[in-house]
Structure formats: C-alpha cells, structure tokens
Design a protein around this motif. Structure first.
Motif, PDB file in Angstrom:
ATOM      1  N   SER A  30       0.916  -1.382   0.298  1.00 35.35           N
ATOM      2  CA  SER A  30      -0.501   0.096  -0.004  1.00 35.35           C
ATOM      3  C   SER A  30       1.055   1.448  -0.008  1.00 35.35           C
ATOM      4  O   SER A  30       0.545   2.152  -0.254  1.00 35.35           O
ATOM      5  N   SER A  31       2.146   0.928   0.429  1.00 37.90           N
ATOM      6  CA  SER A  31       2.712   2.465   0.957  1.00 37.90           C
ATOM      7  C   SER A  31       3.937   1.883   0.758  1.00 37.90           C
ATOM      8  O   SER A  31       4.853   0.494   0.941  1.00 37.90           O
ATOM      9  N   GLN A  33       8.548   2.727   2.491  1.00 44.93           N
ATOM     10  CA  GLN A  33       8.926   4.058   2.282  1.00 44.93           C
ATOM     11  C   GLN A  33      10.856   3.723   2.731  1.00 44.93           C
ATOM     12  O   GLN A  33      11.136   2.389   2.237  1.00 44.93           O
ATOM     13  N   THR A  48       7.846   8.587   2.255  1.00 48.38           N
ATOM     14  CA  THR A  48       6.559   7.370   1.787  1.00 48.38           C
ATOM     15  C   THR A  48       6.293   7.429   1.005  1.00 48.38           C
ATOM     16  O   THR A  48       5.853   9.338   0.411  1.00 48.38           O
ATOM     17  N   VAL A  50       3.231   6.525  -1.560  1.00 48.11           N
ATOM     18  CA  VAL A  50       1.128   5.663  -1.727  1.00 48.11           C
ATOM     19  C   VAL A  50       0.957   5.602  -2.733  1.00 48.11           C
ATOM     20  O   VAL A  50       0.232   4.040  -3.029  1.00 48.11           O
ATOM     21  N   PRO A  92       4.365  -1.750   4.591  1.00 49.06           N
ATOM     22  CA  PRO A  92       4.046  -1.973   6.027  1.00 49.06           C
ATOM     23  C   PRO A  92       3.022  -3.597   4.701  1.00 49.06           C
ATOM     24  O   PRO A  92       3.330  -3.850   3.891  1.00 49.06           O
ATOM     25  N   THR A  93       2.824  -4.835   6.330  1.00 45.82           N
ATOM     26  CA  THR A  93       2.305  -6.219   5.608  1.00 45.82           C
ATOM     27  C   THR A  93       1.053  -5.174   6.134  1.00 45.82           C
ATOM     28  O   THR A  93       0.126  -4.465   5.487  1.00 45.82           O
ATOM     29  N   GLY A  96      -0.895  -3.547   8.229  1.00 51.92           N
ATOM     30  CA  GLY A  96      -0.691  -2.475   8.699  1.00 51.92           C
ATOM     31  C   GLY A  96       0.159  -2.324  10.346  1.00 51.92           C
ATOM     32  O   GLY A  96       0.397  -1.152  10.551  1.00 51.92           O
TER      33      GLY A  96
ATOM     34  N   GLU B  56       0.329  -6.423  17.444  1.00 55.01           N
ATOM     35  CA  GLU B  56       1.006  -7.881  16.163  1.00 55.01           C
ATOM     36  C   GLU B  56       2.359  -7.883  17.312  1.00 55.01           C
ATOM     37  O   GLU B  56       2.881  -6.917  17.582  1.00 55.01           O
ATOM     38  N   GLY B  98      -1.113   4.958  11.396  1.00 54.13           N
ATOM     39  CA  GLY B  98      -0.663   4.269  10.359  1.00 54.13           C
ATOM     40  C   GLY B  98       0.498   4.262   9.475  1.00 54.13           C
ATOM     41  O   GLY B  98       1.483   4.743  10.191  1.00 54.13           O
ATOM     42  N   GLU B  99       0.048   3.117   8.329  1.00 56.55           N
ATOM     43  CA  GLU B  99       1.376   2.771   8.214  1.00 56.55           C
ATOM     44  C   GLU B  99       2.036   4.160   6.906  1.00 56.55           C
ATOM     45  O   GLU B  99       3.337   4.060   7.057  1.00 56.55           O
ATOM     46  N   ASN B 100       1.155   4.358   6.787  1.00 56.94           N
ATOM     47  CA  ASN B 100       1.813   5.884   5.316  1.00 56.94           C
ATOM     48  C   ASN B 100       2.858   6.826   6.546  1.00 56.94           C
ATOM     49  O   ASN B 100       2.942   7.901   5.502  1.00 56.94           O
TER      50      ASN B 100
END
Lengths: 111, 114
Positions: A30-31, A33, A48, A50, A92-93, A96, B56, B98-100
């Motif tokens: 999804s992104s 980095q 990052t 995206v 990311p997994t 996330g 996790e 969030g991952e972003n």
C-alpha cells in the motif's frame, strides 16, 4: 511473508556521480518508505510513497513508486560524501501493524 | 524536532540475566514498536503495541520477551533470560497513526550478551 529485495547490496562511487538503488518485491504494498541509517544509529525516514507511479524529490534524491506498487527506486544525483549510509526500503504488512524492511544498500561516496 | 529516546545506549549482560530496554516515544504518537538488527543483518520486527496492548508480534518475540507501557510515557522491552543470540541493536519506534505516517526511530540500544 512479503519480502523486499534491494540491489545492489553494496555500492561505492566517486563524489559527483549519479546512482540508482532498487527495491523489489513480488507482493503489492500500500506504500513504501525509504530510510537512511548511519552506523550505530536508528534508521531515519526519508520519504513515503503511496500512489503507484508516484515520484517524490528530496533535494538531490528522487524516489519513484512502481505503477504496480511492487517496487521502488531511489536515484541520487551528484552524490556527496554525506550521502554515505545504509539505505533501507520498508513496506507495511497487509494488516499494517508492522513493516518489512529490505535487505539494504550500503552506499559509500568517496571524496 | 521531537525524538524517540532510548536508554541505555549500550548494555552488556551475562547470559541468563534479565534486561530491560527503555524507550520514550514521541508524546502524541499512538503506535509503538520494537525492532532489532543483528550486526550486518536486516532490521527485524519484534512487536507492535497500540492502545495498551500488543497488536502484532513476530516469531522472534517468544515467551522470553515482554513489553510494557507502565506510566503513559515509557515503553519498555524486557528479555527475561538472555541468550547469546539476543545480542543486537534494539530499536524503538513510534508513529502517529497508520502505516503511511512513517516511523520515528530511536538511536537504539546495543545489547551484548556474554
């Protein structure tokens, strides 16, 4: 497991040269980095990306996210000794909750 | 600029001893992580923590590991009985959400088990 493979693993160039580092996966992210890590320090976030096909510039560094969001590249123009470091990509997994880190590219810029 | 602070920077311990690695994440961040990096190897995920619980964990994070956020400020990683192969740099990271948003990493704790 979503693996991120970086190439080259090691790169040694002269000051002023251009270079490209690659980060590839068989999985969609999804992104992605990019981080730079210096010896004995934690990774420092550079950018990052995206959106598939996205290009971001950070001074002499240009980052691109592949159209299919499976790969990314980092291009450095006119490298300087201060660019020396370990460059890591991370994604990311699906959940996330964590990031997979790439294998890293160790860059040395010789004055 | 806000920083993630880790202490100690170096820790030497005997095999079988317990160690606690400490981290102070950025104050308005909500997600916290521990990663480790064995010398010359990849950065590996250990555990993520959100809303006062583990969200996790990796297969590395076995029963010898635990995390805690005891006071709303510190975020600790405890290794109950250290092994030689636990020797590594341990990095704490935090992110707003969030991952972003990207991680902010601490400078790490170099753990050496002898």
């Amino acid at each position: 497991t979503q693996l991120l493979e970086q190439s080259p693993q090691f790169l040694s160039i002269q000051e002023g040269e251009n270079l490209t580092v690659y980060c590839n996966s068989s999985s969609v992210f999804s992104s992605l980095q990019w981080y730079r890590q210096e010896p004995g320090e934690g990774p420092v976030l550079l950018v990052t990306v995206v959106t598939g096909g996205e290009v971001k510039k950070l001074k002499r560094l240009t980052f691109q996210f592949g159209d299919a969001r499976k790969d990314s590249s980092l291009h450095i123009t006119a490298a300087q000794p201060g660019d020396t470091g370990l460059y890591l990509c991370a994604g990311p997994t699906h959940a996330g909750n964590q990031f997979y880190f790439g294998t890293g590219t160790s860059l040395t810029v010789i004055p | 600029e806000p920083e993630v602070t880790q202490t100690p920077s170096h820790q030497v311990t005997q095999m079988g001893q317990e160690v606690i690695l400490r981290c102070v994440p950025i104050s308005n961040h909500l997600y916290f992580y521990w990663y480790r990096q064995i010398l010359g190897q990849k950065v590996e995920f250990l555990v993520s923590f959100y809303n006062n619980e583990i969200s996790e964990k990796s297969e590395i994070f076995d029963d010898q590991f635990s995390v805690e956020r005891p006071d709303g400020s510190n975020f600790t990683l405890k290794i109950r009985s250290t092994k030689l192969e636990d020797s590594a740099m341990y990095f704490c990271a935090s992110t707003q959400k969030g991952e972003n948003y990207g991680y902010t990493f601490g400078s790490g704790t170099r753990l050496t088990v002898v």
